[in-house]
Write a protein that holds these residues in place. Structure first.
Motif, PDB file in Angstrom:
ATOM      1  N   THR A   1       0.818  -1.211   0.000  1.00  0.00           N
ATOM      2  CA  THR A   1       0.000   0.000   0.000  1.00  0.00           C
ATOM      3  C   THR A   1       0.857   1.269   0.000  1.00  0.00           C
ATOM      4  OG1 THR A   1      -0.118  -0.079   2.420  1.00  0.00           O
ATOM      5  CG2 THR A   1      -1.872  -1.161   1.202  1.00  0.00           C
ATOM      6  N   VAL A   2       2.173   1.117  -0.012  1.00  0.00           N
ATOM      7  CA  VAL A   2       3.123   2.231  -0.032  1.00  0.00           C
ATOM      8  C   VAL A   2       2.849   3.181   1.133  1.00  0.00           C
ATOM      9  CG1 VAL A   2       4.333   3.851  -1.546  1.00  0.00           C
ATOM     10  CG2 VAL A   2       2.998   2.028  -2.539  1.00  0.00           C
ATOM     11  N   GLU A   3       2.673   2.609   2.311  1.00  0.00           N
ATOM     12  CA  GLU A   3       2.505   3.415   3.518  1.00  0.00           C
ATOM     13  C   GLU A   3       3.743   3.366   4.398  1.00  0.00           C
ATOM     14  OE1 GLU A   3      -1.028   2.681   5.725  1.00  0.00           O
ATOM     15  OE2 GLU A   3      -2.309   2.544   3.960  1.00  0.00           O
ATOM     16  N   TYR A   4       4.476   2.258   4.356  1.00  0.00           N
ATOM     17  CA  TYR A   4       5.663   2.097   5.206  1.00  0.00           C
ATOM     18  C   TYR A   4       6.812   1.524   4.373  1.00  0.00           C
ATOM     19  CZ  TYR A   4       2.242   2.490   8.979  1.00  0.00           C
ATOM     20  OH  TYR A   4       1.249   2.922   9.810  1.00  0.00           O
ATOM     21  N   CYS A   5       8.020   1.812   4.822  1.00  0.00           N
ATOM     22  CA  CYS A   5       9.199   1.202   4.219  1.00  0.00           C
ATOM     23  C   CYS A   5      10.214   0.903   5.322  1.00  0.00           C
ATOM     24  CB  CYS A   5       9.818   2.099   3.144  1.00  0.00           C
ATOM     25  SG  CYS A   5      10.582   3.607   3.769  1.00  0.00           S
ATOM     26  N   ALA A   6      11.046  -0.089   5.052  1.00  0.00           N
ATOM     27  CA  ALA A   6      12.093  -0.491   5.997  1.00  0.00           C
ATOM     28  C   ALA A   6      13.415  -0.557   5.255  1.00  0.00           C
ATOM     29  CB  ALA A   6      11.758  -1.848   6.618  1.00  0.00           C
ATOM     30  N   PHE A   7      14.437   0.077   5.820  1.00  0.00           N
ATOM     31  CA  PHE A   7      15.798   0.021   5.281  1.00  0.00           C
ATOM     32  C   PHE A   7      16.648  -0.746   6.289  1.00  0.00           C
ATOM     33  CE2 PHE A   7      16.019   3.900   2.224  1.00  0.00           C
ATOM     34  CZ  PHE A   7      14.833   3.504   1.646  1.00  0.00           C
ATOM     35  N   ALA A   8      17.230  -1.852   5.866  1.00  0.00           N
ATOM     36  CA  ALA A   8      17.995  -2.705   6.775  1.00  0.00           C
ATOM     37  C   ALA A   8      19.479  -2.398   6.670  1.00  0.00           C
ATOM     38  CB  ALA A   8      17.748  -4.174   6.450  1.00  0.00           C
ATOM     39  N   TYR A   9      20.102  -2.240   7.834  1.00  0.00           N
ATOM     40  CA  TYR A   9      21.544  -2.040   7.928  1.00  0.00           C
ATOM     41  C   TYR A   9      22.133  -3.185   8.753  1.00  0.00           C
ATOM     42  CZ  TYR A   9      20.781   2.475   5.819  1.00  0.00           C
ATOM     43  OH  TYR A   9      20.433   3.460   4.929  1.00  0.00           O
ATOM     44  N   GLN A  10      23.420  -3.163   8.917  1.00  0.00           N
ATOM     45  CA  GLN A  10      24.079  -4.317   9.521  1.00  0.00           C
ATOM     46  C   GLN A  10      23.599  -4.584  10.940  1.00  0.00           C
ATOM     47  OE1 GLN A  10      28.343  -4.071   9.560  1.00  0.00           O
ATOM     48  NE2 GLN A  10      28.607  -6.280   9.688  1.00  0.00           N
ATOM     49  N   HIS A  11      23.359  -3.534  11.715  1.00  0.00           N
ATOM     50  CA  HIS A  11      23.036  -3.713  13.129  1.00  0.00           C
ATOM     51  C   HIS A  11      21.641  -3.232  13.505  1.00  0.00           C
ATOM     52  CE1 HIS A  11      27.030  -5.060  14.380  1.00  0.00           C
ATOM     53  NE2 HIS A  11      27.512  -4.178  13.526  1.00  0.00           N
ATOM     54  N   TYR A  12      20.874  -2.703  12.568  1.00  0.00           N
ATOM     55  CA  TYR A  12      19.541  -2.225  12.910  1.00  0.00           C
ATOM     56  C   TYR A  12      18.723  -2.071  11.636  1.00  0.00           C
ATOM     57  CZ  TYR A  12      21.482   2.285  11.487  1.00  0.00           C
ATOM     58  OH  TYR A  12      22.066   3.294  10.772  1.00  0.00           O
ATOM     59  N   ILE A  13      17.413  -1.881  11.806  1.00  0.00           N
ATOM     60  CA  ILE A  13      16.479  -1.666  10.698  1.00  0.00           C
ATOM     61  C   ILE A  13      15.772  -0.338  10.928  1.00  0.00           C
ATOM     62  CG2 ILE A  13      14.438  -2.532   9.501  1.00  0.00           C
ATOM     63  CD1 ILE A  13      15.199  -5.329  10.366  1.00  0.00           C
ATOM     64  N   VAL A  14      15.797   0.523   9.934  1.00  0.00           N
ATOM     65  CA  VAL A  14      15.135   1.827  10.012  1.00  0.00           C
ATOM     66  C   VAL A  14      13.742   1.708   9.400  1.00  0.00           C
ATOM     67  CG1 VAL A  14      15.179   4.204   9.198  1.00  0.00           C
ATOM     68  CG2 VAL A  14      17.279   3.107   9.950  1.00  0.00           C
ATOM     69  N   ILE A  15      12.727   2.167  10.118  1.00  0.00           N
ATOM     70  CA  ILE A  15      11.341   2.087   9.660  1.00  0.00           C
ATOM     71  C   ILE A  15      10.788   3.503   9.511  1.00  0.00           C
ATOM     72  CG2 ILE A  15       9.013   1.290  10.241  1.00  0.00           C
ATOM     73  CD1 ILE A  15      10.309  -1.070  11.656  1.00  0.00           C
ATOM     74  N   SER A  16      10.157   3.749   8.371  1.00  0.00           N
ATOM     75  CA  SER A  16       9.640   5.084   8.073  1.00  0.00           C
ATOM     76  C   SER A  16       8.217   4.988   7.563  1.00  0.00           C
ATOM     77  CB  SER A  16      10.514   5.774   7.015  1.00  0.00           C
ATOM     78  OG  SER A  16      11.870   5.785   7.414  1.00  0.00           O
ATOM     79  N   SER A  17       7.483   6.077   7.770  1.00  0.00           N
ATOM     80  CA  SER A  17       6.126   6.211   7.250  1.00  0.00           C
ATOM     81  C   SER A  17       6.182   7.076   5.998  1.00  0.00           C
ATOM     82  CB  SER A  17       5.225   6.846   8.305  1.00  0.00           C
ATOM     83  OG  SER A  17       3.972   7.150   7.761  1.00  0.00           O
ATOM     84  N   LEU A  18       5.369   6.738   4.981  1.00  0.00           N
ATOM     85  CA  LEU A  18       5.431   7.444   3.703  1.00  0.00           C
ATOM     86  C   LEU A  18       4.247   8.366   3.465  1.00  0.00           C
ATOM     87  CD1 LEU A  18       6.577   4.396   1.560  1.00  0.00           C
ATOM     88  CD2 LEU A  18       8.007   6.179   2.522  1.00  0.00           C
ATOM     89  N   ARG A  19       3.182   8.233   4.251  1.00  0.00           N
ATOM     90  CA  ARG A  19       1.996   9.059   4.050  1.00  0.00           C
ATOM     91  C   ARG A  19       1.590   9.716   5.359  1.00  0.00           C
ATOM     92  NH1 ARG A  19      -1.885   5.249   0.235  1.00  0.00           N
ATOM     93  NH2 ARG A  19      -0.477   5.084  -1.517  1.00  0.00           N
ATOM     94  N   PRO A  20       1.111  10.951   5.320  1.00  0.00           N
ATOM     95  CA  PRO A  20       0.898  11.804   4.153  1.00  0.00           C
ATOM     96  C   PRO A  20       2.182  12.356   3.562  1.00  0.00           C
ATOM     97  CG  PRO A  20       0.402  13.012   6.161  1.00  0.00           C
ATOM     98  CD  PRO A  20       0.699  11.609   6.577  1.00  0.00           C
ATOM     99  N   GLN A  21       3.288  12.268   4.305  1.00  0.00           N
ATOM    100  CA  GLN A  21       4.594  12.618   3.758  1.00  0.00           C
ATOM    101  C   GLN A  21       5.623  11.741   4.446  1.00  0.00           C
ATOM    102  OE1 GLN A  21       5.339  16.692   4.822  1.00  0.00           O
ATOM    103  NE2 GLN A  21       6.114  16.184   6.828  1.00  0.00           N
ATOM    104  N   TYR A  22       6.839  11.737   3.912  1.00  0.00           N
ATOM    105  CA  TYR A  22       7.858  10.869   4.490  1.00  0.00           C
ATOM    106  C   TYR A  22       8.164  11.292   5.926  1.00  0.00           C
ATOM    107  CZ  TYR A  22      12.153   8.418   5.320  1.00  0.00           C
ATOM    108  OH  TYR A  22      13.110   7.607   5.877  1.00  0.00           O
TER     109      TYR A  22
END
Length: 506
Positions: free
Chosen positions: A310-331
């Protein structure tokens, strides 16, 4: 349990599973209303189809979303009685190579892509009849989350090592030939372009953009999603302290779209304390699939990215942690969870199921309520009012806007702001005993009479038997989850939730 020791006449070799070398398998979307699920995998040069489902489908409580009782167990059935029925089928379409391969599926589920990075070569199959609709020379491939678009890193064949004449056994000649071949290979890699193509309804492939980005560095990674991520080779060396610096960063250098609608640089609070040599390399650029223009500035390159459908959330994985962001209504950056060495993840609504070499984790994501959410809600209400007025004028003329003045009570709805909250539950691990403590914080102790002490003891005993949820230091809650399961040995692919059950393929 993932280590292998080999004894030789010169010593002992200790090997382990390569966590990044995941099984060559990809799940296919399940048709609506169907209880039979499927996945495609490769064995040598054979393409195979795996069909799997729960064998006790007569139980009406196991729907698409599952049905949980008050105790957190599936109604009418215990977890031990969930038997899996699976059938393996051979697909007649041959596979051209038997080397290491990476499989991926398009957003619609109509097309399957296979990449052989070592060849380098790629093929795209139409799932309905397994015919090849596109192929060519490429080392990397990434899909768009919102359509059947994909990007490839074109790759010319590397030059062969020149054959030296029989008489020339000079070491200098061999070194010169090896250096020339290495330089030619580097030049070939630097000249490779990122190309974007689209698959139309009739199965034909059209080139949308022949080259994305204008940087001179060689491309070393492609990440699909709502935005296309391109990773470039970093020319400068990174000190050994950079690896440990990752684990100390509490907030990833990834800010919001902000009012300008673009990614910006985020001050992680440690930038002033680190020397430039210890900073994370900024070699990752996001591009728009529509305009092919860069979105924001350079970011640290993630190991992998996961965008929900649904393009509402995204996750960026790094070596020691995972970053979670919301995409709506803005990043908006929500936070990061300290899950190290994650190999992949799948979104299911607001839950992120993560696989690591030793555990299976579930991250519950609550974006909270920010001022931008309230502003967006007000803007939507104003737009609805203007649309209603425009429609009324078009139907009844200007008289439709005349309102009778009378006593009006303005109800001002008060919305309280709420910070984001990330909660992590460990679903499975290698350990026999639960590796998550039974509770992370005790409830407030109130003064009770002597008759109530037995009730308090019963509450504590019941709490010990429940699994805790730790929110990365944000908050602690108790959830009704099954006891921690035993994780299978080796690399896993997380399929996702089907029929109220989390499926994994090893």
């Amino acid at each position: 349990p993932h280590l292998v020791a080999t004894g030789t006449n010169v010593g002992i070799i200790v090997s382990e599973f390569d966590a990044r070398s995941l099984p060559p398998v990809v799940p296919l979307p399940t048709p609506p209303g169907s209880r039979e699920h499927s996945a495609v995998y490769i064995v040598e040069r054979e393409l195979k189809l795996l069909n799997f489902q729960l064998s006790n489908t007569t139980n009406p409580s196991l729907g698409n979303n599952g049905s949980l009782s008050e105790t957190g167990k599936l109604k009418g059935d215990s977890l031990e009685s969930l038997h899996v029925k699976q059938i393996k089928k051979h697909i007649s379409t041959p596979v051209p190579h038997d080397s290491y391969s990476v499989l991926s599926i398009s957003s619609s589920g109509k097309y399957l892509a296979i990449v052989w990075p070592d060849i380098p070569y790629f093929s795209i199959y139409k799932v309905s009849d397994w015919s090849i609709v596109d192929s060519g020379s490429a080392r990397l491939l990434a899909w768009d989350t919102c359509s059947d678009r994909f990007a490839i890193l074109e790759s010319a064949l590397p030059p062969r090592m020149p054959i030296l004449p029989k008489g020339s056994s000079s070491r200098k000649a061999k070194e010169a030939a090896a250096a020339a071949a290495q330089a030619a290979a580097a030049a070939t890699a630097a000249s490779a372009n990122v190309q974007v193509r689209i698959l139309l309804d009739d199965g034909t492939s059209n080139i949308l953009m022949r080259s994305i980005g204008s940087r001179s560095e060689a491309v070393v990674g492609l990440h699909g999603g709502a935005l296309l991520g391109v990773a470039y080779r970093t020319p400068r060396r990174i000190s050994p302290g950079a690896a440990t610096a990752i684990s100390t960063i509490q907030s990833m250098p990834l800010s919001g779209f902000g009012s300008s609608g673009s990614f910006a640089t985020f001050d992680d609070g440690f930038a002033s304390q680190r020397s430039p040599a210890e900073a994370m390399p900024q070699n990752f650029q996001l591009f728009s699939w529509e305009t092919f223009q860069p979105v924001g500035g350079l970011l640290p390159q993630p190991e992998w990215t996961a965008w929900d459908q649904t393009v509402e959330y995204c996750a960026f994985a790094y070596q020691h942690y995972i970053v979670i962001s919301s995409l709506r209504p803005q990043y908006r950056y929500l936070g990061d969870v300290a899950i190290a060495y994650a190999t992949g993840a799948v979104w299911q609504r607001r839950q992120l199921f993560v696989a690591t070499p030793t555990t299976i984790e579930c991250v519950f994501v609550d974006a909270g309520i920010a001022p931008i959410d309230i502003e967006t809600r007000k803007m939507k209400e104003e737009m609805k009012l203007k649309e209603a007025q425009t429609r009324a004028v078009a139907e009844h003329g200007e008289l439709a806007l005349i309102s009778v003045e009378g006593p009006q009570t303005a109800t001002q709805e008060r919305i309280t702001l709420r910070p984001p909250m990330l909660q992590v539950v460990r679903l499975a691990s290698f350990q026999h005993a639960p590796s998550v403590p039974p509770f992370l914080s005790l409830p407030k102790q109130y003064k009770v009479d002597g008759d109530d002490t037995t009730m308090l003891k019963e509450m504590e005993e019941r709490k010990v038997n429940e699994i805790a949820v730790g929110g990365g230091g944000v908050s602690v809650a108790v959830t009704r989850f099954p006891t921690e399961q035993k994780r299978p040995v080796g690399p896993l692919i997380v399929v996702g939730v089907r029929d109220g059950v989390l499926w994994l393929i090893d």
